[in-house]
Scaffold this motif. Structure first.
Motif, short mmCIF file in Angstrom:
data_model
loop_
_atom_site.label_atom_id
_atom_site.label_comp_id
_atom_site.label_asym_id
_atom_site.label_seq_id
_atom_site.Cartn_x
_atom_site.Cartn_y
_atom_site.Cartn_z
N ARG A 169 0.82 -1.21 0.00
CA ARG A 169 0.00 0.00 0.00
C ARG A 169 0.86 1.26 0.00
NH1 ARG A 169 -3.85 -2.28 4.89
NH2 ARG A 169 -4.92 -3.89 3.66
N PHE A 170 1.93 1.24 0.76
CA PHE A 170 2.73 2.46 0.91
C PHE A 170 3.48 2.83 -0.36
CE2 PHE A 170 6.99 4.20 1.77
CZ PHE A 170 6.62 5.47 2.22
N TYR A 171 4.16 1.87 -0.99
CA TYR A 171 5.02 2.21 -2.13
C TYR A 171 4.23 2.78 -3.32
CZ TYR A 171 9.23 0.48 0.10
OH TYR A 171 10.30 0.33 0.96
N GLU B 198 -2.23 14.38 -1.02
CA GLU B 198 -0.77 14.32 -1.11
C GLU B 198 -0.31 12.98 -1.67
OE1 GLU B 198 3.03 15.35 1.85
OE2 GLU B 198 1.09 14.79 2.71
N ALA B 199 -1.01 11.92 -1.35
CA ALA B 199 -0.74 10.57 -1.88
C ALA B 199 -1.97 9.72 -1.64
CB ALA B 199 0.48 9.95 -1.20
N ALA B 200 -2.21 8.76 -2.52
CA ALA B 200 -3.40 7.92 -2.36
C ALA B 200 -3.24 6.64 -3.16
CB ALA B 200 -4.65 8.67 -2.83
N THR B 201 -4.02 5.64 -2.77
CA THR B 201 -4.11 4.40 -3.55
C THR B 201 -5.44 3.74 -3.26
OG1 THR B 201 -2.95 2.39 -4.22
CG2 THR B 201 -3.07 2.82 -1.87
N VAL B 202 -5.89 2.93 -4.19
CA VAL B 202 -7.07 2.09 -4.00
C VAL B 202 -6.63 0.64 -4.11
CG1 VAL B 202 -9.31 1.42 -4.93
CG2 VAL B 202 -8.66 3.84 -4.87
N GLU B 203 -6.98 -0.16 -3.11
CA GLU B 203 -6.63 -1.58 -3.09
C GLU B 203 -7.80 -2.40 -3.62
OE1 GLU B 203 -4.20 -4.32 0.00
OE2 GLU B 203 -6.00 -3.38 0.82
N TYR B 204 -7.48 -3.49 -4.35
CA TYR B 204 -8.49 -4.33 -4.97
C TYR B 204 -8.51 -5.71 -4.32
CZ TYR B 204 -9.11 -0.86 -8.63
OH TYR B 204 -9.42 0.30 -9.31
N ASP B 205 -9.69 -6.33 -4.34
CA ASP B 205 -9.79 -7.70 -3.85
C ASP B 205 -9.41 -8.67 -4.97
OD1 ASP B 205 -12.02 -8.02 -5.53
OD2 ASP B 205 -13.45 -7.65 -3.91
N ARG B 206 -9.44 -9.96 -4.66
CA ARG B 206 -8.99 -10.96 -5.64
C ARG B 206 -9.95 -11.09 -6.82
NH1 ARG B 206 -4.86 -14.30 -4.63
NH2 ARG B 206 -3.82 -14.11 -2.61
N ASP B 207 -11.15 -10.57 -6.67
CA ASP B 207 -12.11 -10.61 -7.77
C ASP B 207 -12.02 -9.37 -8.65
OD1 ASP B 207 -13.16 -13.10 -6.99
OD2 ASP B 207 -14.45 -12.13 -5.50
N GLY B 208 -11.06 -8.49 -8.36
CA GLY B 208 -10.88 -7.32 -9.19
C GLY B 208 -11.76 -6.14 -8.84
N HIS B 209 -12.34 -6.13 -7.64
CA HIS B 209 -13.20 -5.03 -7.23
C HIS B 209 -12.47 -4.14 -6.21
CE1 HIS B 209 -16.31 -8.28 -8.14
NE2 HIS B 209 -16.41 -7.39 -9.12
N PRO B 210 -12.72 -2.84 -6.24
CA PRO B 210 -12.11 -1.96 -5.23
C PRO B 210 -12.53 -2.40 -3.83
CG PRO B 210 -13.11 -0.67 -6.99
CD PRO B 210 -13.57 -2.09 -7.19
N ASP C 155 -12.83 3.91 -15.29
CA ASP C 155 -13.53 2.88 -16.05
C ASP C 155 -13.15 1.47 -15.61
OD1 ASP C 155 -14.80 4.84 -17.63
OD2 ASP C 155 -13.05 4.94 -18.95
N GLY C 156 -12.53 1.36 -14.43
CA GLY C 156 -12.10 0.07 -13.94
C GLY C 156 -10.62 -0.17 -14.21
N PRO C 157 -9.98 -1.07 -13.47
CA PRO C 157 -8.53 -1.25 -13.56
C PRO C 157 -8.05 -1.77 -14.90
CG PRO C 157 -9.52 -2.97 -12.20
CD PRO C 157 -10.59 -1.96 -12.46
N ALA C 158 -8.94 -2.39 -15.68
CA ALA C 158 -8.53 -2.86 -17.01
C ALA C 158 -8.61 -1.77 -18.06
CB ALA C 158 -9.39 -4.05 -17.44
N GLY C 159 -9.15 -0.60 -17.67
CA GLY C 159 -9.24 0.51 -18.60
C GLY C 159 -8.02 1.40 -18.54
N GLU C 160 -8.09 2.52 -19.22
CA GLU C 160 -6.98 3.45 -19.23
C GLU C 160 -6.99 4.31 -17.98
OE1 GLU C 160 -4.48 3.74 -21.46
OE2 GLU C 160 -5.30 1.90 -22.34
N CYS D 253 -2.69 -2.66 -5.70
CA CYS D 253 -2.95 -1.30 -5.22
C CYS D 253 -2.54 -0.35 -6.34
CB CYS D 253 -2.16 -1.00 -3.95
SG CYS D 253 -2.76 -1.83 -2.47
N GLU D 254 -3.47 0.50 -6.75
CA GLU D 254 -3.18 1.42 -7.86
C GLU D 254 -1.91 2.23 -7.59
OE1 GLU D 254 -6.55 3.96 -8.35
OE2 GLU D 254 -7.91 2.33 -8.81
N PRO D 255 -1.03 2.36 -8.62
CA PRO D 255 -1.16 1.91 -10.01
C PRO D 255 -0.40 0.62 -10.30
CG PRO D 255 0.61 3.51 -9.86
CD PRO D 255 0.09 3.30 -8.46
N TYR D 256 -0.25 -0.27 -9.31
CA TYR D 256 0.59 -1.45 -9.47
C TYR D 256 -0.22 -2.74 -9.60
CZ TYR D 256 4.55 1.37 -7.66
OH TYR D 256 5.52 2.32 -7.46
#
Length: 500
Positions: A163-165, A423-435, A470-475, A226-229
Motif C-alpha cells: 500500500r505504501f510504495y 498528497e498521496a493515495a491508492t485504492v486496493e483491490y480484492d482478488r475478484d478485481g473489485h475496489p 472505467d475500472g482497472p482494465a481501462g486506461e 494497489c493502484e497503479p501497481y
C-alpha cells in the motif's frame, strides 16, 4: 573482498517433497560459497557469521546452528533485524572489520523458504513434527510491532509495503508532472527490463521475459493490487532462496589459494536512515536517506554514477528504481543491474540483496570493472549501498558503514476533517478485481497532514480516489494527487468525496 559466492533456489515446483527448511538452504548456500572459494577450510576458520533475518521459520540462534553445522567456532555471531538494507550493511561492516585487522574471514548469508512453508501449511504438514525442521522454537518467525510501522501508520492502514510504495509513486508522479498513465508506463518499463535480467539469472524464481505491455496490462492473471501497481509490479516473497558470501582480506585469500581473477574487491559503502514514521516525513515524493547514501558511497569511491559499469538498485516496487535513476541522473533501465528484481528474480525479504551482491560479483569476474549495489529497508526508511570492483581501491577500504541520520521534519499529523488536498493515495483491490479499500494522505489548508483509510466496500470513496474511472482494465484517468477532496471521519475510518 568477496572470494566465495554461493546461491540456492529450492522447491520451484512448490511440492511437499521438495521442501527444505531455511537452515538447510543456508548451509547449502554456504557450502556452494566455500566450493566457489576453492575449498572448505575457510569455513572452519570463520571469525564471524552475520545473517539476515529469516521470516519463514523461527530460530532461537540461527548463527549458532549454522556454525555447528560448519564445525566452526566464530567469535562473532550476528543475526540482523528485519530490513532489506541489511545485506549491504552487513557486508560493508564485515569489510571494515577485515580492513581494520579485527577479523580475517567472515561469512554473510541469509535464506527464506516461504514457498515451502506455504505449501506445507496448505497440505496440513507440520514441518517440525512431520519433516524434522528445527523446533527451537520453530514456526513462522513473528513480526514485531516495530516492523509494521508506527501506531499512526497502522491506524491509517498504510503499514503494508504493497500500500505504501504505490502511494509514494503517485506523489512522485505528481511532483514530476506525469499523468497516471506515464507513471504506470515508467514502472512497467523498468520491471520489463528486470524480467530480461532475471531470465539470464539461473537462480531466478520467475525467469520469464515480459514486455512493458504485459507488465502493465490488468487481466485475471495480472490483477490490480494497489493502484497503479498490478501484480507484476509487486514483490514476490513466496520463494525458497538462499545466498552466502565469504569475505576476506587479499592476504588471507592468497593464503587459501583463491585465484586472483576470482577476487572481487569491496571498496566500501554508505548508509542512511529516514524517519521511521512515514507520516512524519517532510516529502512523500522523495528519500533523503537514498540521496545521502548514493552521495557518500560514490564520493568515497571517487566515482560518478555514469562511470559505473553496473548499477543494481533494490526493486521491490517501481518507485524505488524511479527515485534512484532520477537522483543518479541515469536512464531508468540502467538501474536494472544483474539480479532481476523482486517480481521476476524473487523477493526473499531481508536477504534479497545478498543475491544482488552475488550477481554483481559474478559480472565483475566476467569483465565488469565496478558495480554499485543498493539496498532498501522498511518503507524507504533505511538505505545502504556498496561499491564492488575488479581492482582494489588506491586507498584500500573507503566505506562508512555507520548509517547517517537523514531525517527531515515534516508536517504535523492531525485528525482534522473537511476539505484537504491529496498528497498521496491508492485504492486496493480484492482478488475478484473489485475496489476493496482506499488509502489517503492529505494536507490541510493550514499545512498539517491527515491520513486514513476508508471502510471496506466504500465504493463511493474509492471512485473519488481511483486512477481508473472505467475500472482497472481501462486506461488511467486524471491524477488524484493535488486534487481537492472532502474528508469525513466515521469512527476509525474516513469517507472521501469530491470537494464542492
Amino acid at each position: 573482498m568477496l572470494v566465495g559466492i554461493g546461491q540456492v533456489r529450492g522447491n520451484r515446483d512448490r511440492t511437499v517433497a521438495g521442501a527444505r527448511e531455511p537452515l538447510r538452504l543456508l548451509a547449502d548456500a554456504v557450502q556452494a560459497a566455500a566450493a566457489d572459494a576453492r575449498g572448505t577450510r575457510m569455513l572452519r576458520e570463520l571469525d564471524a557469521i552475520s545473517l539476515t533475518h529469516t521470516a519463514s521459520w523461527a530460530y532461537d540462534d540461527l548463527p549458532r546452528l549454522l556454525a555447528d553445522r560448519l564445525a566452526a567456532e566464530p567469535a562473532r555471531r550476528e543475526s540482523a533485524p528485519v530490513g532489506g538494507h541489511q545485506p549491504a550493511a552487513l557486508l560493508d561492516a564485515a569489510a571494515a572489520r577485515i580492513a581494520a585487522g579485527e577479523t580475517r574471514i567472515e561469512l554473510v548469508a541469509g535464506a527464506e523458504a516461504a514457498a515451502s512453508t506455504t505449501v506445507l501449511d496448505r497440505a496440513g504438514v507440520d514441518p517440525g513434527a512431520d519433516l524434522g525442521w528445527t523446533t527451537d522454537p520453530g514456526g513462522p518467525a513473528p513480526i514485531g510491532p516495530d516492523d509494521l510501522g508506527s501506531p499512526a501508520m497502522l491506524a491509517a492502514g498504510i503499514a503494508l509495503p504493497r500500500r505504501f510504495y504505490p502511494m509514494v509513486d503517485t506523489a512522485l508522479g505528481h511532483a514530476l508532472g506525469e499523468s497516471p498513465a506515464e507513471t504506470m508506463a515508467a514502472g512497467a518499463g523498468v520491471f520489463a527490463a528486470l524480467s530480461s535480467v532475471a531470465a539470464e539469472n539461473e537462480y531466478a524464481w520467475n525467469p520469464l521475459v515480459r514486455n512493458a505491455s504485459e507488465v502493465a496490462s490488468v487481466r485475471p492473471e495480472n490483477r490490480m493490487i494497489c493502484e497503479p501497481y498490478p501484480l507484476a509490479m509487486n514483490a514476490m516473497p513466496l520463494v525458497d532462496q538462499a545466498a552466502a558470501l565469504l569475505v576476506t582480506s587479499v592476504e588471507t585469500a592468497r593464503e587459501h589459494g583463491v585465484p586472483e581473477n576470482r577476487m572481487v574487491h569491496v571498496w566500501g559503502g554508505a548508509g542512511a536512515a529516514d524517519t521511521a514514521d512515514v507520516l512524519s516525513r517532510a516529502d512523500l515524493a522523495g528519500s533523503p536517506a537514498l540521496c545521502s547514501t548514493f552521495d557518500r558511497a560514490l564520493a568515497a569511491a571517487g566515482l560518478a554514477a555514469d562511470e559505473l559499469d553496473l548499477v543494481d538498485v533494490y526493486c521491490c516496487f517501481p518507485v524505488v528504481p524511479r527515485l534512484a535513476a532520477r537522483y543518479l541522473g541515469l536512464p531508468l533501465e540502467a538501474t536494472a543491474g544483474a539480479t532481476g528484481g523482486h517480481s521476476a528474480f524473487g523477493g526473499p525479504l531481508s536477504s534479497y540483496t545478498l543475491h544482488s551482491l552475488a550477481a554483481c560479483a559474478h559480472r565483475i569476474r566476467a569483465g565488469a570493472r565496478t558495480a554499485l549495489v543498493h539496498a532498501n529497508g522498511g518503507y524507504l526508511t533505511r538505505q545502504h549501498a556498496v561499491v564492488l570492483a575488479a581492482e582494489p581501491h588506491v586507498d584500500g577500504y573507503v566505506g562508512d558503514p555507520v548509517p547517517h541520520d537523514a531525517a527531515e521534519p515534516g508536517p504535523r499529523l492531525v485528525d482534522a476533517a473537511g476539505e484537504v488536498t491529496v498528497e498521496a493515495a491508492t485504492v486496493e483491490y480484492d482478488r475478484d478485481g473489485h475496489p476493496a479499500q482506499a488509502y489517503l494522505i492529505a494536507l490541510t489548508d493550514d499545512g498539517d497532514r491527515i491520513a486514513g483509510c476508508t471502510a471496506e466496500g466504500d465504493a463511493a470513496s474509492a471512485r473519488t480516489l481511483t486512477l481508473f474511472p472505467d475500472g482497472p482494465a481501462g486506461e488511467p484517468g486524471e491524477a488524484v494527487v493535488g486534487r481537492r477532496v472532502r474528508v469525513t471521519r466515521v469512527g476509525e475510518r474516513i469517507q472521501v468525496d469530491p470537494a464542492p
